[in-house]
Design a protein around this motif. Structure first.
Motif, short mmCIF file in Angstrom:
data_model
loop_
_atom_site.label_atom_id
_atom_site.label_comp_id
_atom_site.label_asym_id
_atom_site.label_seq_id
_atom_site.Cartn_x
_atom_site.Cartn_y
_atom_site.Cartn_z
N ASP A 175 0.85 -1.19 0.00
CA ASP A 175 0.00 0.00 0.00
C ASP A 175 0.88 1.24 0.00
O ASP A 175 0.78 2.11 0.86
N LEU A 203 -1.99 -2.22 -3.93
CA LEU A 203 -2.90 -1.09 -4.16
C LEU A 203 -2.17 0.19 -4.51
O LEU A 203 -2.74 1.05 -5.20
N GLY A 204 -0.96 0.37 -4.02
CA GLY A 204 -0.27 1.64 -4.22
C GLY A 204 1.11 1.46 -4.80
O GLY A 204 1.63 0.35 -4.92
N PHE A 230 -5.24 -3.30 -7.64
CA PHE A 230 -6.04 -2.23 -8.22
C PHE A 230 -5.07 -1.20 -8.78
O PHE A 230 -4.39 -0.51 -8.03
N ASP A 232 -4.17 2.21 -10.84
CA ASP A 232 -4.67 3.53 -11.23
C ASP A 232 -3.86 4.07 -12.40
O ASP A 232 -2.93 3.42 -12.88
N GLN A 235 0.05 3.57 -13.16
CA GLN A 235 0.65 2.55 -12.30
C GLN A 235 1.00 1.29 -13.10
O GLN A 235 0.27 0.89 -14.01
N GLN A 261 -8.04 1.20 -13.76
CA GLN A 261 -8.75 2.38 -14.22
C GLN A 261 -7.76 3.50 -14.51
O GLN A 261 -6.75 3.63 -13.84
N ALA A 370 -9.98 0.51 0.96
CA ALA A 370 -9.04 1.03 -0.04
C ALA A 370 -9.62 0.95 -1.44
O ALA A 370 -9.44 1.88 -2.25
N ILE A 371 -10.32 -0.13 -1.74
CA ILE A 371 -10.96 -0.27 -3.05
C ILE A 371 -12.05 0.79 -3.23
O ILE A 371 -12.18 1.41 -4.30
N GLU A 374 -10.40 4.06 -4.06
CA GLU A 374 -9.97 4.11 -5.46
C GLU A 374 -11.13 4.49 -6.36
O GLU A 374 -10.99 5.32 -7.28
N ARG A 377 -12.11 8.15 -5.97
CA ARG A 377 -11.15 9.03 -6.62
C ARG A 377 -11.42 9.13 -8.12
O ARG A 377 -11.35 10.20 -8.71
#
Length: 383
Positions: A175, A203-204, A230, A232, A235, A261, A370-371, A374, A377
Protein backbone atom coordinates in the motif's frame (compact mmCIF):
# COMPACT_ATOMS: atom_id res chain seq x y z
CA UNK A 1 -5.85 -6.84 -23.26
CA UNK A 2 -6.34 -10.59 -22.91
CA UNK A 3 -4.25 -13.72 -22.69
CA UNK A 4 -0.75 -13.76 -24.14
CA UNK A 5 0.30 -17.18 -25.37
CA UNK A 6 3.94 -17.92 -24.52
CA UNK A 7 5.82 -21.06 -23.51
CA UNK A 8 6.93 -21.75 -19.95
CA UNK A 9 10.43 -20.43 -19.39
CA UNK A 10 13.09 -23.16 -19.35
CA UNK A 11 13.82 -23.52 -15.63
CA UNK A 12 16.94 -25.53 -16.38
CA UNK A 13 18.43 -22.50 -18.12
CA UNK A 14 18.13 -20.26 -15.06
CA UNK A 15 21.27 -19.64 -13.01
CA UNK A 16 20.91 -20.18 -9.25
CA UNK A 17 23.84 -18.57 -7.46
CA UNK A 18 24.57 -16.39 -4.44
CA UNK A 19 27.26 -14.61 -6.47
CA UNK A 20 25.92 -11.41 -8.05
CA UNK A 21 28.45 -11.71 -10.87
CA UNK A 22 26.72 -14.89 -12.07
CA UNK A 23 23.53 -12.94 -12.88
CA UNK A 24 23.67 -10.83 -16.06
CA UNK A 25 22.03 -7.43 -16.00
CA UNK A 26 18.59 -7.72 -17.63
CA UNK A 27 18.07 -6.01 -20.96
CA UNK A 28 14.28 -6.35 -21.09
CA UNK A 29 14.38 -9.01 -23.81
CA UNK A 30 14.43 -11.89 -21.30
CA UNK A 31 11.16 -13.71 -20.65
CA UNK A 32 11.33 -12.82 -16.95
CA UNK A 33 11.72 -9.10 -17.71
CA UNK A 34 9.92 -8.49 -20.98
CA UNK A 35 6.90 -6.87 -19.33
CA UNK A 36 8.81 -4.77 -16.79
CA UNK A 37 9.78 -1.20 -17.84
CA UNK A 38 13.41 -1.27 -16.66
CA UNK A 39 13.75 2.51 -16.99
CA UNK A 40 11.22 2.92 -14.16
CA UNK A 41 12.87 0.66 -11.57
CA UNK A 42 15.58 3.22 -10.72
CA UNK A 43 18.62 1.01 -11.10
CA UNK A 44 17.49 -1.83 -8.81
CA UNK A 45 18.47 -4.33 -11.52
CA UNK A 46 21.90 -3.04 -12.52
CA UNK A 47 23.46 -1.80 -9.30
CA UNK A 48 23.35 1.88 -10.26
CA UNK A 49 21.00 2.71 -7.37
CA UNK A 50 22.99 4.02 -4.39
CA UNK A 51 22.11 2.00 -1.26
CA UNK A 52 20.59 4.03 1.58
CA UNK A 53 21.36 1.37 4.16
CA UNK A 54 18.81 0.55 6.90
CA UNK A 55 17.94 4.26 7.30
CA UNK A 56 15.66 4.14 4.27
CA UNK A 57 13.17 1.78 5.89
CA UNK A 58 11.44 2.09 9.26
CA UNK A 59 10.61 -1.32 10.74
CA UNK A 60 8.15 -2.01 13.57
CA UNK A 61 6.85 -5.37 14.79
CA UNK A 62 3.85 -6.39 16.81
CA UNK A 63 4.51 -10.05 17.58
CA UNK A 64 2.05 -12.64 18.84
CA UNK A 65 2.80 -14.57 22.00
CA UNK A 66 5.57 -17.16 21.65
CA UNK A 67 6.82 -15.64 18.39
CA UNK A 68 10.55 -14.86 18.47
CA UNK A 69 11.86 -11.82 16.56
CA UNK A 70 15.57 -11.23 16.05
CA UNK A 71 18.01 -9.60 13.65
CA UNK A 72 20.90 -11.72 12.38
CA UNK A 73 23.75 -11.39 9.94
CA UNK A 74 23.38 -12.61 6.39
CA UNK A 75 25.85 -15.40 7.22
CA UNK A 76 23.41 -17.02 9.68
CA UNK A 77 22.99 -20.70 8.61
CA UNK A 78 19.19 -20.37 8.51
CA UNK A 79 19.34 -17.62 5.89
CA UNK A 80 19.18 -18.71 2.25
CA UNK A 81 17.71 -22.13 3.02
CA UNK A 82 14.97 -21.65 0.40
CA UNK A 83 17.59 -21.68 -2.37
CA UNK A 84 20.10 -19.50 -4.17
CA UNK A 85 18.91 -16.47 -6.13
CA UNK A 86 17.89 -17.14 -9.74
CA UNK A 87 16.96 -13.52 -10.39
CA UNK A 88 19.25 -10.49 -10.75
CA UNK A 89 17.34 -8.25 -8.35
CA UNK A 90 17.13 -11.01 -5.74
CA UNK A 91 20.90 -11.45 -6.02
CA UNK A 92 21.26 -7.67 -5.66
CA UNK A 93 19.28 -7.82 -2.39
CA UNK A 94 21.46 -10.67 -1.08
CA UNK A 95 24.57 -8.64 -1.90
CA UNK A 96 23.20 -5.38 -0.52
CA UNK A 97 21.49 -6.43 2.74
CA UNK A 98 23.91 -7.24 5.57
CA UNK A 99 21.21 -7.99 8.14
CA UNK A 100 18.13 -10.21 8.07
CA UNK A 101 15.00 -9.87 10.19
CA UNK A 102 13.97 -13.33 11.45
CA UNK A 103 10.47 -14.14 12.70
CA UNK A 104 10.29 -17.62 14.26
CA UNK A 105 7.19 -19.52 15.36
CA UNK A 106 8.15 -22.35 17.74
CA UNK A 107 7.17 -25.95 17.13
CA UNK A 108 3.53 -26.75 18.00
CA UNK A 109 2.81 -23.12 18.87
CA UNK A 110 -0.76 -21.94 18.20
CA UNK A 111 -0.91 -18.16 18.02
CA UNK A 112 -4.30 -16.54 18.45
CA UNK A 113 -3.38 -13.13 17.02
CA UNK A 114 -1.46 -12.10 13.89
CA UNK A 115 2.17 -11.06 14.00
CA UNK A 116 2.42 -7.79 12.05
CA UNK A 117 5.68 -6.61 10.48
CA UNK A 118 5.33 -2.99 9.32
CA UNK A 119 7.83 -1.64 6.79
CA UNK A 120 7.57 2.08 6.03
CA UNK A 121 9.70 3.65 3.34
CA UNK A 122 11.11 7.03 4.36
CA UNK A 123 11.48 8.38 0.83
CA UNK A 124 15.25 8.81 0.86
CA UNK A 125 17.24 9.11 -2.34
CA UNK A 126 18.80 5.82 -3.42
CA UNK A 127 17.65 2.26 -2.82
CA UNK A 128 16.89 0.15 0.24
CA UNK A 129 17.60 -3.60 0.24
CA UNK A 130 15.95 -5.67 2.97
CA UNK A 131 15.52 -9.33 3.90
CA UNK A 132 12.96 -11.16 6.01
CA UNK A 133 12.98 -14.81 7.05
CA UNK A 134 9.83 -16.42 8.47
CA UNK A 135 10.26 -19.84 10.11
CA UNK A 136 7.23 -21.83 11.24
CA UNK A 137 8.04 -24.87 13.35
CA UNK A 138 6.51 -28.31 12.81
CA UNK A 139 2.79 -28.58 13.68
CA UNK A 140 2.58 -24.87 14.57
CA UNK A 141 -0.16 -22.47 13.45
CA UNK A 142 0.47 -18.79 12.75
CA UNK A 143 -0.72 -15.67 10.95
CA UNK A 144 1.97 -13.30 9.66
CA UNK A 145 1.13 -9.91 8.08
CA UNK A 146 3.79 -7.83 6.30
CA UNK A 147 2.59 -4.28 5.69
CA UNK A 148 4.44 -2.04 3.19
CA UNK A 149 3.73 1.70 3.25
CA UNK A 150 5.56 4.96 2.66
CA UNK A 151 7.77 6.01 -0.23
CA UNK A 152 11.18 5.40 -1.78
CA UNK A 153 12.88 2.73 -3.88
CA UNK A 154 12.98 -0.73 -2.35
CA UNK A 155 13.95 -4.30 -3.19
CA UNK A 156 13.09 -7.07 -0.72
CA UNK A 157 13.57 -10.79 -0.29
CA UNK A 158 11.15 -12.72 1.91
CA UNK A 159 11.91 -16.38 2.70
CA UNK A 160 9.16 -18.45 4.30
CA UNK A 161 9.98 -21.92 5.64
CA UNK A 162 6.99 -23.93 6.86
CA UNK A 163 7.73 -27.07 8.88
CA UNK A 164 6.06 -30.46 8.58
CA UNK A 165 2.38 -30.41 9.52
CA UNK A 166 2.38 -26.64 10.15
CA UNK A 167 -0.31 -24.21 9.04
CA UNK A 168 0.63 -20.66 8.01
CA UNK A 169 -1.49 -17.78 6.78
CA UNK A 170 0.86 -15.19 5.24
CA UNK A 171 -0.43 -11.78 4.11
CA UNK A 172 1.67 -9.21 2.24
CA UNK A 173 0.17 -5.74 1.75
CA UNK A 174 1.69 -3.32 -0.77
CA UNK A 175 0.00 0.00 0.00
CA UNK A 176 2.77 2.35 -1.08
CA UNK A 177 2.67 6.08 -1.77
CA UNK A 178 2.13 7.00 -5.45
CA UNK A 179 5.85 7.59 -6.14
CA UNK A 180 7.23 4.36 -4.60
CA UNK A 181 9.01 1.59 -6.50
CA UNK A 182 9.09 -1.88 -4.96
CA UNK A 183 10.52 -5.12 -6.35
CA UNK A 184 9.78 -8.05 -4.04
CA UNK A 185 10.78 -11.70 -4.13
CA UNK A 186 8.82 -14.18 -2.00
CA UNK A 187 10.04 -17.77 -1.56
CA UNK A 188 7.84 -20.39 0.14
CA UNK A 189 9.29 -23.76 1.15
CA UNK A 190 6.49 -26.06 2.28
CA UNK A 191 7.08 -29.09 4.49
CA UNK A 192 5.44 -32.50 4.46
CA UNK A 193 1.66 -32.24 5.08
CA UNK A 194 2.06 -28.50 5.71
CA UNK A 195 -0.52 -25.90 4.69
CA UNK A 196 0.23 -22.38 3.40
CA UNK A 197 -2.32 -19.72 2.56
CA UNK A 198 -0.55 -16.78 0.95
CA UNK A 199 -2.21 -13.49 0.08
CA UNK A 200 -0.79 -10.51 -1.84
CA UNK A 201 -2.70 -7.23 -2.01
CA UNK A 202 -1.21 -4.48 -4.18
CA UNK A 203 -2.90 -1.09 -4.16
CA UNK A 204 -0.27 1.64 -4.22
CA UNK A 205 3.05 2.61 -5.74
CA UNK A 206 4.34 3.85 -9.07
CA UNK A 207 5.72 0.41 -9.96
CA UNK A 208 5.34 -2.75 -7.86
CA UNK A 209 6.64 -6.16 -9.01
CA UNK A 210 6.09 -9.21 -6.79
CA UNK A 211 7.71 -12.52 -7.78
CA UNK A 212 6.44 -15.48 -5.72
CA UNK A 213 7.77 -19.04 -5.82
CA UNK A 214 6.68 -22.15 -3.94
CA UNK A 215 8.45 -25.51 -3.55
CA UNK A 216 7.60 -28.65 -1.57
CA UNK A 217 9.88 -30.54 0.81
CA UNK A 218 7.70 -33.66 0.98
CA UNK A 219 4.35 -35.20 0.09
CA UNK A 220 1.07 -33.75 1.30
CA UNK A 221 2.07 -30.10 0.98
CA UNK A 222 -0.79 -27.69 0.28
CA UNK A 223 -0.57 -24.12 -1.04
CA UNK A 224 -3.34 -21.60 -1.66
CA UNK A 225 -1.94 -18.41 -3.16
CA UNK A 226 -4.40 -15.55 -3.58
CA UNK A 227 -4.05 -11.95 -4.66
CA UNK A 228 -5.90 -8.74 -5.45
CA UNK A 229 -4.62 -5.58 -7.11
CA UNK A 230 -6.04 -2.23 -8.22
CA UNK A 231 -4.07 -0.20 -10.77
CA UNK A 232 -4.67 3.53 -11.23
CA UNK A 233 -3.55 5.91 -13.96
CA UNK A 234 0.11 5.37 -14.81
CA UNK A 235 0.65 2.55 -12.30
CA UNK A 236 2.48 -0.64 -13.24
CA UNK A 237 1.55 -3.61 -11.02
CA UNK A 238 3.17 -6.95 -11.84
CA UNK A 239 2.71 -10.34 -10.17
CA UNK A 240 4.71 -13.37 -11.23
CA UNK A 241 4.30 -16.83 -9.69
CA UNK A 242 6.14 -20.11 -10.10
CA UNK A 243 4.80 -23.25 -8.38
CA UNK A 244 7.34 -26.08 -8.56
CA UNK A 245 5.68 -29.44 -7.91
CA UNK A 246 8.60 -31.79 -7.33
CA UNK A 247 7.13 -33.92 -4.50
CA UNK A 248 4.25 -36.39 -4.87
CA UNK A 249 0.65 -35.90 -3.68
CA UNK A 250 0.83 -32.14 -3.23
CA UNK A 251 -1.73 -29.47 -4.08
CA UNK A 252 -1.70 -25.85 -5.23
CA UNK A 253 -4.43 -23.36 -6.00
CA UNK A 254 -3.77 -19.85 -7.34
CA UNK A 255 -6.44 -17.16 -7.71
CA UNK A 256 -5.68 -13.50 -8.49
CA UNK A 257 -8.13 -10.72 -9.35
CA UNK A 258 -7.35 -7.21 -10.48
CA UNK A 259 -9.13 -4.01 -11.48
CA UNK A 260 -7.68 -1.19 -13.55
CA UNK A 261 -8.75 2.38 -14.22
CA UNK A 262 -7.19 5.41 -15.88
CA UNK A 263 -4.90 6.09 -18.80
CA UNK A 264 -1.74 4.02 -18.68
CA UNK A 265 -2.87 1.75 -15.84
CA UNK A 266 -1.07 -1.53 -16.44
CA UNK A 267 -1.11 -4.94 -14.78
CA UNK A 268 0.89 -8.06 -15.50
CA UNK A 269 0.08 -11.49 -14.15
CA UNK A 270 2.32 -14.49 -14.96
CA UNK A 271 1.41 -17.88 -13.52
CA UNK A 272 3.88 -20.73 -14.12
CA UNK A 273 3.20 -24.23 -12.78
CA UNK A 274 5.65 -27.09 -13.31
CA UNK A 275 4.69 -30.66 -12.42
CA UNK A 276 7.88 -32.71 -12.45
CA UNK A 277 8.07 -36.40 -13.29
CA UNK A 278 8.29 -37.41 -9.62
CA UNK A 279 5.24 -35.36 -8.62
CA UNK A 280 2.59 -38.05 -9.09
CA UNK A 281 -0.78 -37.37 -7.48
CA UNK A 282 -0.50 -33.59 -7.96
CA UNK A 283 -3.61 -31.41 -7.99
CA UNK A 284 -3.20 -27.84 -9.25
CA UNK A 285 -5.28 -25.02 -10.66
CA UNK A 286 -4.64 -21.33 -11.34
CA UNK A 287 -6.95 -18.53 -12.39
CA UNK A 288 -6.59 -14.82 -13.10
CA UNK A 289 -9.46 -12.40 -13.71
CA UNK A 290 -9.07 -8.72 -14.65
CA UNK A 291 -11.70 -5.99 -14.79
CA UNK A 292 -11.06 -2.90 -16.95
CA UNK A 293 -13.05 0.01 -15.54
CA UNK A 294 -12.03 2.71 -18.06
CA UNK A 295 -10.46 3.13 -21.47
CA UNK A 296 -6.68 3.38 -21.61
CA UNK A 297 -5.99 0.56 -19.14
CA UNK A 298 -4.29 -2.70 -20.11
CA UNK A 299 -4.00 -6.10 -18.41
CA UNK A 300 -1.71 -8.89 -19.61
CA UNK A 301 -2.35 -12.39 -18.28
CA UNK A 302 -0.09 -15.37 -19.00
CA UNK A 303 -0.99 -18.73 -17.40
CA UNK A 304 1.51 -21.52 -18.12
CA UNK A 305 1.30 -25.20 -17.20
CA UNK A 306 4.00 -27.80 -17.86
CA UNK A 307 3.36 -31.46 -16.95
CA UNK A 308 6.05 -34.16 -17.01
CA UNK A 309 3.90 -37.04 -15.67
CA UNK A 310 0.46 -38.32 -16.57
CA UNK A 311 -0.23 -39.67 -13.07
CA UNK A 312 -1.87 -36.60 -11.58
CA UNK A 313 -5.19 -35.85 -9.90
CA UNK A 314 -5.85 -32.78 -12.00
CA UNK A 315 -4.31 -29.66 -13.51
CA UNK A 316 -5.76 -26.61 -15.20
CA UNK A 317 -5.68 -22.88 -15.65
CA UNK A 318 -7.97 -20.06 -16.74
CA UNK A 319 -7.69 -16.38 -17.50
CA UNK A 320 -10.05 -13.62 -18.59
CA UNK A 321 -9.95 -9.86 -19.02
CA UNK A 322 -13.06 -7.79 -19.68
CA UNK A 323 -15.07 -4.66 -19.03
CA UNK A 324 -18.06 -3.95 -16.85
CA UNK A 325 -21.01 -6.22 -17.40
CA UNK A 326 -23.64 -3.80 -18.76
CA UNK A 327 -26.43 -6.19 -17.81
CA UNK A 328 -25.37 -6.14 -14.17
CA UNK A 329 -25.30 -2.35 -14.16
CA UNK A 330 -28.69 -2.17 -15.92
CA UNK A 331 -30.21 -4.58 -13.41
CA UNK A 332 -28.98 -2.58 -10.41
CA UNK A 333 -30.01 0.75 -11.93
CA UNK A 334 -33.45 -0.62 -12.76
CA UNK A 335 -33.84 -1.23 -9.02
CA UNK A 336 -33.28 2.45 -8.32
CA UNK A 337 -29.55 2.29 -7.50
CA UNK A 338 -27.56 5.25 -8.91
CA UNK A 339 -24.93 4.39 -11.52
CA UNK A 340 -21.95 5.32 -9.31
CA UNK A 341 -23.21 3.12 -6.47
CA UNK A 342 -24.02 0.32 -8.90
CA UNK A 343 -20.45 0.39 -10.22
CA UNK A 344 -19.11 0.11 -6.68
CA UNK A 345 -21.32 -2.86 -5.94
CA UNK A 346 -20.15 -4.65 -9.08
CA UNK A 347 -16.48 -4.08 -8.22
CA UNK A 348 -16.95 -5.15 -4.60
CA UNK A 349 -18.70 -8.30 -5.80
CA UNK A 350 -15.85 -8.95 -8.24
CA UNK A 351 -13.26 -8.93 -5.44
CA UNK A 352 -15.42 -10.46 -2.70
CA UNK A 353 -14.64 -14.15 -3.16
CA UNK A 354 -10.86 -13.60 -3.07
CA UNK A 355 -10.81 -11.00 -0.27
CA UNK A 356 -13.11 -13.26 1.77
CA UNK A 357 -10.46 -15.99 1.77
CA UNK A 358 -7.94 -13.78 3.55
CA UNK A 359 -9.12 -14.81 7.02
CA UNK A 360 -7.90 -11.68 8.83
CA UNK A 361 -10.98 -9.48 9.41
CA UNK A 362 -9.15 -6.22 10.08
CA UNK A 363 -7.12 -6.59 6.88
CA UNK A 364 -10.22 -7.49 4.86
CA UNK A 365 -11.91 -4.30 6.06
CA UNK A 366 -8.85 -2.25 5.14
CA UNK A 367 -8.77 -3.70 1.61
CA UNK A 368 -12.46 -3.06 1.03
CA UNK A 369 -12.06 0.54 2.25
CA UNK A 370 -9.04 1.03 -0.04
CA UNK A 371 -10.96 -0.27 -3.05
CA UNK A 372 -13.84 2.08 -2.22
CA UNK A 373 -11.39 4.98 -2.02
CA UNK A 374 -9.97 4.11 -5.46
CA UNK A 375 -13.45 4.18 -6.98
CA UNK A 376 -14.34 7.45 -5.29
CA UNK A 377 -11.15 9.03 -6.62
CA UNK A 378 -12.04 7.98 -10.15
CA UNK A 379 -15.57 9.35 -9.80
CA UNK A 380 -14.23 12.73 -8.65
CA UNK A 381 -11.88 12.83 -11.63
CA UNK A 382 -14.75 12.17 -14.04
CA UNK A 383 -17.13 14.69 -12.45
Amino acid sequence: MGVTDTPVVDRGALVASFDLADHPIPTGREEAWRFTPLRRIRGLHDGSAVPTGPDGLEVSINAAADVIVETVGSDDPRVGSTGAPDDRVEAQVVAGADQVLVVSVPRESVGGTPTVVSLRGLGLQGATYSRLLVEVGAFAEAVIVVDHTGSGTHATLVEVVVGDGANLRFVSLHDWAPDAVHLARQRFRIGRDAKVTGFNATLGGDLVRVYTTATYDGPGGDADLFGVFFADEGQHLEHRLFIDHEAPNCRSNVAYKGALQGKGARSIWIGDVLIRAAAVGTSTYEINRNLLLTDGARADSVPNLEIETGEIVGAGHASATGRFDDEQLFYLQSRGIPESEARRLVVRGFFADVVGRLGVPEVEERLIAAIEAELERAERALS
